[in-house]
Motif scaffolding. Structure first.
Motif, mmCIF file in Angstrom:
data_model
loop_
_atom_site.group_PDB
_atom_site.id
_atom_site.type_symbol
_atom_site.label_atom_id
_atom_site.label_comp_id
_atom_site.label_asym_id
_atom_site.label_seq_id
_atom_site.Cartn_x
_atom_site.Cartn_y
_atom_site.Cartn_z
ATOM 1 N N SER A 6 0.835 -1.205 0.000
ATOM 2 C CA SER A 6 0.000 0.000 0.000
ATOM 3 C C SER A 6 0.872 1.258 0.000
ATOM 4 O O SER A 6 2.085 1.197 0.194
ATOM 5 C CB SER A 6 -0.916 0.004 1.225
ATOM 6 N N ASP A 7 0.228 2.398 -0.212
ATOM 7 C CA ASP A 7 0.912 3.690 -0.198
ATOM 8 C C ASP A 7 0.981 4.191 1.238
ATOM 9 O O ASP A 7 -0.037 4.487 1.855
ATOM 10 C CB ASP A 7 0.156 4.688 -1.076
ATOM 11 N N ALA A 8 2.190 4.284 1.774
ATOM 12 C CA ALA A 8 2.353 4.677 3.173
ATOM 13 C C ALA A 8 2.337 6.196 3.373
ATOM 14 O O ALA A 8 2.102 6.675 4.480
ATOM 15 C CB ALA A 8 3.667 4.115 3.719
ATOM 16 N N GLY A 9 2.579 6.968 2.317
ATOM 17 C CA GLY A 9 2.745 8.393 2.508
ATOM 18 C C GLY A 9 4.046 8.681 3.257
ATOM 19 O O GLY A 9 4.882 7.806 3.472
ATOM 20 N N VAL A 10 4.215 9.916 3.664
ATOM 21 C CA VAL A 10 5.385 10.320 4.447
ATOM 22 C C VAL A 10 4.895 10.850 5.783
ATOM 23 O O VAL A 10 4.027 11.728 5.826
ATOM 24 C CB VAL A 10 6.207 11.401 3.716
ATOM 25 N N THR A 11 5.419 10.322 6.866
ATOM 26 C CA THR A 11 5.025 10.766 8.198
ATOM 27 C C THR A 11 6.099 11.679 8.762
ATOM 28 O O THR A 11 7.291 11.393 8.655
ATOM 29 C CB THR A 11 4.818 9.565 9.139
ATOM 30 N N ALA A 12 5.664 12.767 9.351
ATOM 31 C CA ALA A 12 6.601 13.725 9.939
ATOM 32 C C ALA A 12 6.121 14.121 11.325
ATOM 33 O O ALA A 12 4.919 14.215 11.584
ATOM 34 C CB ALA A 12 6.745 14.956 9.052
ATOM 35 N N PHE A 44 12.215 -5.809 7.858
ATOM 36 C CA PHE A 44 11.002 -6.302 7.206
ATOM 37 C C PHE A 44 9.725 -5.618 7.694
ATOM 38 O O PHE A 44 8.636 -5.931 7.207
ATOM 39 C CB PHE A 44 10.890 -7.821 7.375
ATOM 40 N N GLY A 45 9.854 -4.672 8.610
ATOM 41 C CA GLY A 45 8.693 -3.887 9.016
ATOM 42 C C GLY A 45 8.472 -2.649 8.178
ATOM 43 O O GLY A 45 7.430 -1.995 8.306
ATOM 44 N N VAL A 46 9.430 -2.304 7.316
ATOM 45 C CA VAL A 46 9.299 -1.075 6.522
ATOM 46 C C VAL A 46 9.206 -1.375 5.025
ATOM 47 O O VAL A 46 9.558 -0.545 4.190
ATOM 48 C CB VAL A 46 10.458 -0.090 6.812
ATOM 49 N N ILE A 47 8.712 -2.545 4.684
ATOM 50 C CA ILE A 47 8.606 -2.933 3.275
ATOM 51 C C ILE A 47 7.692 -1.991 2.507
ATOM 52 O O ILE A 47 7.930 -1.708 1.329
ATOM 53 C CB ILE A 47 8.106 -4.390 3.159
ATOM 54 N N ARG A 48 6.654 -1.469 3.133
ATOM 55 C CA ARG A 48 5.730 -0.589 2.391
ATOM 56 C C ARG A 48 6.414 0.704 1.969
ATOM 57 O O ARG A 48 5.991 1.344 1.002
ATOM 58 C CB ARG A 48 4.479 -0.301 3.223
ATOM 59 N N LYS A 49 7.468 1.118 2.686
ATOM 60 C CA LYS A 49 8.205 2.319 2.313
ATOM 61 C C LYS A 49 9.452 2.010 1.496
ATOM 62 O O LYS A 49 9.907 2.842 0.705
ATOM 63 C CB LYS A 49 8.596 3.104 3.571
ATOM 64 N N LYS A 50 10.021 0.838 1.724
ATOM 65 C CA LYS A 50 11.231 0.416 1.009
ATOM 66 C C LYS A 50 10.980 -0.972 0.440
ATOM 67 O O LYS A 50 11.434 -1.981 0.977
ATOM 68 C CB LYS A 50 12.432 0.420 1.956
ATOM 69 N N PRO A 51 10.224 -1.047 -0.667
ATOM 70 C CA PRO A 51 9.771 -2.350 -1.160
ATOM 71 C C PRO A 51 10.883 -3.306 -1.531
ATOM 72 O O PRO A 51 10.677 -4.521 -1.543
ATOM 73 C CB PRO A 51 8.911 -1.982 -2.382
ATOM 74 N N GLU A 52 12.078 -2.785 -1.799
ATOM 75 C CA GLU A 52 13.183 -3.661 -2.180
ATOM 76 C C GLU A 52 13.636 -4.543 -1.021
ATOM 77 O O GLU A 52 14.279 -5.590 -1.245
ATOM 78 C CB GLU A 52 14.367 -2.835 -2.706
#
Length: 443
Positions: free
Chosen positions: A177-183, A336-344
């Motif tokens: 999915s599209d995670a967007g950017v959180t700030a 492996f928890g940040v796959i939606r932001k770093k799909p590689e």
């Protein structure tokens, strides 16, 4: 003249494939060089990430309608087919004829022109069968889900072991999915409403985070550093999950906090805000260049209590023993928890991550020496594998009877954590996948 969104996406895919670059680095390099307008940049981003996220499934469709197996195709031709098929299957607003014709033109311009006939034939067959695409099957649930969501089978099996088939599928969907950017909002300089106003003036789609205070979610933007709110030090990029790890530590004004694996600095920044810029934060990392970014960020944000030091988190530093009120150990992990932001990240080989638990145990063991009696050690990762999370925590407690798990509570869907450790699952919290373990040293 700026290139089209599809051509920019192809350039990013080519750069990613040839250089083995991170997806965000490959995409940002192309967007910076080609400078497409905002609409084309958004479409380019969607196509690029969509292809990386769904490559196995896309190749399944290509193979079903092609006389040449994807593995036998020239890489550039396959890239073009993938980005074209992604548009046909996943982007309903893209006209079918445009996806097909532009795919063929890309082959003529950027690949072997003799492959244009093959590409045209494959794309037209898929376009004619969009309502009856080949079924996704497998020998068992894991194999099927691995193909459906383009994850390696070993990782899918690990998720099924933790969550069951339905829970694992929900996680895989979230990964794509599209995670967007959180700030995070720098509360020393601004509040959420003023930050949202500034972002909207910059043409950014932004909203307050649904349950984490002083947090905003940005969409359809890549170059965060150009935004007024960023340049003026009113925001810094950090996922809600990472901010929650600092909240679990509950740093207060006047404390000494040691951030043992600090780069790129987000947790140190969140701690500084919680401490109202009063006390001391020592941000450590093994890489001097990464620490330079931490120092730059602290200066931009106005956090004068942050100092940096090159420090190997596995090597004892006697001068720091028994000194810190809070030690943050956000250790290197498989990610492996940040796959939606770093799909590689999903494509890491299992054997390449096998040595991480030992490193993590060594870091936790060493950093625990810096916690003063009665102080806190917060162990965290951005992965979802038990062997890097609960198993490391259990091994640490087995070796350190002077530490114990302390309950804590966090906002939103996390709530009370009576066990002292919790895993944040993206499909449940909408955050990165994250593990947080709060350990109190006995007085």
């Amino acid at each position: 003249m700026p290139v089209s969104a599809r051509e920019a996406a192809l350039k990013a895919l080519t750069r990613y494939r040839r250089a083995g670059a991170y997806t965000d680095a490959a995409l940002d390099a192309v967007l910076l060089k080609e400078r497409p307008d905002s609409r084309d940049a958004a479409l380019c981003t969607r196509i690029f990430y969509g292809v990386v996220q769904n490559s196995a499934l896309i190749d399944h469709y290509i193979a079903s309608f092609s006389t040449v197996r994807p593995s036998r195709m020239e890489p550039q031709v396959l890239d073009i087919l993938r980005l074209s098929v992604y548009q046909l299957v996943f982007l309903s607003k893209i006209p079918v004829n445009a996806a097909v014709s532009e795919g063929v033109e890309l082959v003529k311009k950027h690949a072997n022109p003799r492959a244009a006939g093959l590409v045209n034939a494959v794309l037209r067959k898929i376009a004619q069968n969009l309502e009856q695409l080949p079924e996704v099957t497998g020998a068992d649930t894991a194999e099927k889900l691995a193909l459906q969501y383009s994850h390696p089978e070993w990782l899918v099996r690990a998720f099924i072991d933790r969550l069951g088939p339905d829970g694992a599928e929900a996680l895989l969907k979230a990964d794509n999915s599209d995670a967007g950017v959180t700030a995070l909002v720098n509360t020393l300089k601004a509040d959420t409403e003023s930050v949202l106003g500034s972002l909207r003036l910059n043409g950014v789609e932004a909203a307050a985070h649904p349950w984490l205070p002083n947090c905003v979610v940005l969409r359809n933007t890549r170059n965060i550093e150009r935004l007024d709110a960023f340049r003026n030090g009113r925001i810094y990029v950090q996922d809600a999950a990472a901010a929650l790890a600092v909240q679990a530590a509950a740093p207060a004004p006047g404390m000494f906090v040691l951030d043992g694996c600090a780069a790129p600095g987000g947790k140190s920044f969140t701690a500084a805000a919680a401490m109202h810029n009063s006390g001391r934060i020592l941000s450590c990392d093994i890489h001097e260049k990464k620490l330079a970014r931490v120092s730059e960020g602290a200066a931009r944000l106005g956090f004068g209590i942050i100092e940096t030091r090159v420090l190997d988190a596995t090597a004892p530093e006697a001068a720091l023993y028994d000194s810190a009120d809070v030690v943050i150990a956000d250790v290197p992990c498989s990610g492996f928890g940040v796959i939606r932001k770093k799909p590689e990240i999903r494509y890491k080989k299992e054997e390449d991550t096998a040595g991480l638990p030992e490193l993590q145990r060594r870091i936790a063991d060493n950093l625990s020496k810096y916690v003063k009696p009665g102080g806190l050690l917060v162990y965290s990762t951005c992965t979802l594998l038990r062997r890097e999370n609960e198993d490391v925590a259990a091994a640490f407690l087995s070796d350190h009877d002077d530490f114990y798990l302390e309950p804590f509570a966090l906002p939103g869907p996390v709530g009370d954590v009576p066990s002292g450790m919790t895993t944040l699952w993206p499909q449940e919290t909408g955050t990165d996948g994250f593990f947080i373990c709060k350990l109190r040293r006995r007085p």
